[in-house]
Scaffold this motif. Structure first.
Motif, PDB file in Angstrom:
ATOM      1  N   VAL A 126       0.838  -1.196   0.000  1.00 37.55           N
ATOM      2  CA  VAL A 126       0.000   0.000   0.000  1.00 37.55           C
ATOM      3  C   VAL A 126       0.871   1.244   0.000  1.00 37.55           C
ATOM      4  CG1 VAL A 126      -1.734   1.328   1.255  1.00 37.55           C
ATOM      5  CG2 VAL A 126      -1.894  -1.172   1.177  1.00 37.55           C
ATOM      6  N   GLN A 128       0.599   5.511   0.073  1.00 37.57           N
ATOM      7  CA  GLN A 128      -0.286   6.651   0.297  1.00 37.57           C
ATOM      8  C   GLN A 128       0.411   7.928  -0.136  1.00 37.57           C
ATOM      9  OE1 GLN A 128      -2.030   6.971   4.186  1.00 37.57           O
ATOM     10  NE2 GLN A 128      -3.118   8.860   3.711  1.00 37.57           N
ATOM     11  N   ASP A 135      -3.532   0.349  -3.484  1.00 33.92           N
ATOM     12  CA  ASP A 135      -3.308  -1.006  -2.986  1.00 33.92           C
ATOM     13  C   ASP A 135      -2.889  -1.866  -4.168  1.00 33.92           C
ATOM     14  OD1 ASP A 135      -3.576  -3.703  -2.147  1.00 33.92           O
ATOM     15  OD2 ASP A 135      -4.939  -3.093  -0.551  1.00 33.92           O
ATOM     16  N   ASN A 137      -1.959  -5.007  -4.207  1.00 34.03           N
ATOM     17  CA  ASN A 137      -2.491  -6.373  -4.182  1.00 34.03           C
ATOM     18  C   ASN A 137      -3.840  -6.451  -4.878  1.00 34.03           C
ATOM     19  OD1 ASN A 137      -0.386  -7.669  -2.967  1.00 34.03           O
ATOM     20  ND2 ASN A 137      -1.243  -7.647  -0.913  1.00 34.03           N
ATOM     21  N   THR A 138      -4.724  -5.505  -4.557  1.00 34.60           N
ATOM     22  CA  THR A 138      -6.067  -5.515  -5.141  1.00 34.60           C
ATOM     23  C   THR A 138      -6.180  -4.618  -6.362  1.00 34.60           C
ATOM     24  OG1 THR A 138      -6.801  -3.716  -3.677  1.00 34.60           O
ATOM     25  CG2 THR A 138      -7.070  -5.977  -2.874  1.00 34.60           C
TER      26      THR A 138
END
Length: 250
Positions: A126, A128, A135, A137-138
């Motif tokens: 992640v 920011q 993200d 991963n997703t």
């Protein structure tokens, strides 16, 4: 996560590429040692698979060059030489793994995933930037908790800009990241993608994150914090008996 595969024989890549596609891993192909070094120098790959025999240099020299310029991308060497001395030399030079090129494609995918689990790009998926969260991963993006729906190309651009936050990336770099040097459209398509990406982020409340570096490309920066100025510390100037103007520069 994007993987670099340095292999000059495209026909031998087909089974590997199919296995990586099934595992949802994107792969770029480098057809020489120098090409591999240049791509790893410019793009944040999760890992690299390098055939020991390249048309212009061997895999050992590729590893030495990469490590000498502080590129720490995990590397798996594949080779027809299944001898201890070759494995020892590769690992001692800076490779992270060594596998015979009679390998099973699924085994190679498993080894790549094991390497990725040990790298920051995977264990810290992640990023920011201001109120923007990516993200990896997703492959999702949110602003202040609100999901922002991006196309695959838009996410790929934002991904690279976020991983290289604060560094200007040329349009050529972004184009190669999207298409891997294969069937690339006109470079002006990058301006179109960035324009659409900016509009979506702006609409979600993430403004002025992507800046244009004229003549060079684009850069993603943390938003500047709003400075609060106390009116009590400003110096008043009397214009008349009823009006005071405060100078915030003094």
């Amino acid at each position: 996560m994007r993987i670099l595969f340095a292999e000059s024989d495209r026909s031998s890549c087909e089974k590997v590429l199919a296995a990586f596609a099934d595992a949802k891993l994107e792969v770029d192909i480098a057809d020489s040692g120098h090409h591999a070094i240049e791509m790893l120098r410019n793009y944040p790959y999760g890992a690299a698979i390098i055939d020991l025999i390249q048309p212009d240099m061997d895999g050992y020299d590729i590893i030495k060059k990469l490590r000498s310029i502080k590129i720490e991308t995990p590397i798996i060497i594949v080779s027809s030489i299944d001898k201890p001395y070759a494995k020892i030399k590769a690992l001692s030079t800076g490779a992270d793994d060594y596998i015979s090129n009679k390998f099973d494609a699924d085994e190679l995918v498993a080894r790549i995933k094991a390497l990725l689990r040990r790298t920051n790009n995977y264990t810290q998926p992640v990023v920011q930037v201001g109120n923007l969260i990516l993200d990896f991963n997703t492959q999702s993006v949110s602003v202040d908790g609100q999901m922002v729906h991006l196309t695959g190309k838009e996410f790929a651009i934002l991904e690279l800009l976020a991983l290289r936050k604060g560094a200007s990336l040329s349009k050529e770099t972004l184009l190669n990241h999207l298409y891997g040097g294969r069937d690339e459209p006109d470079i002006k398509i990058i301006d179109v993608f960035v324009c659409k990406l900016r509009k979506k982020l702006h609409a979600a409340g993430a403004r002025d994150l992507i800046a244009t570096i004229w003549g060079r490309g684009y850069v993603l920066n943390d938003p500047r914090p709003i400075q609060k100025i106390s009116i009590s510390s400003a110096k008043p100037y009397i214009i008349d008996n009823k009006t005071q103007v405060f100078s915030l520069n003094d």
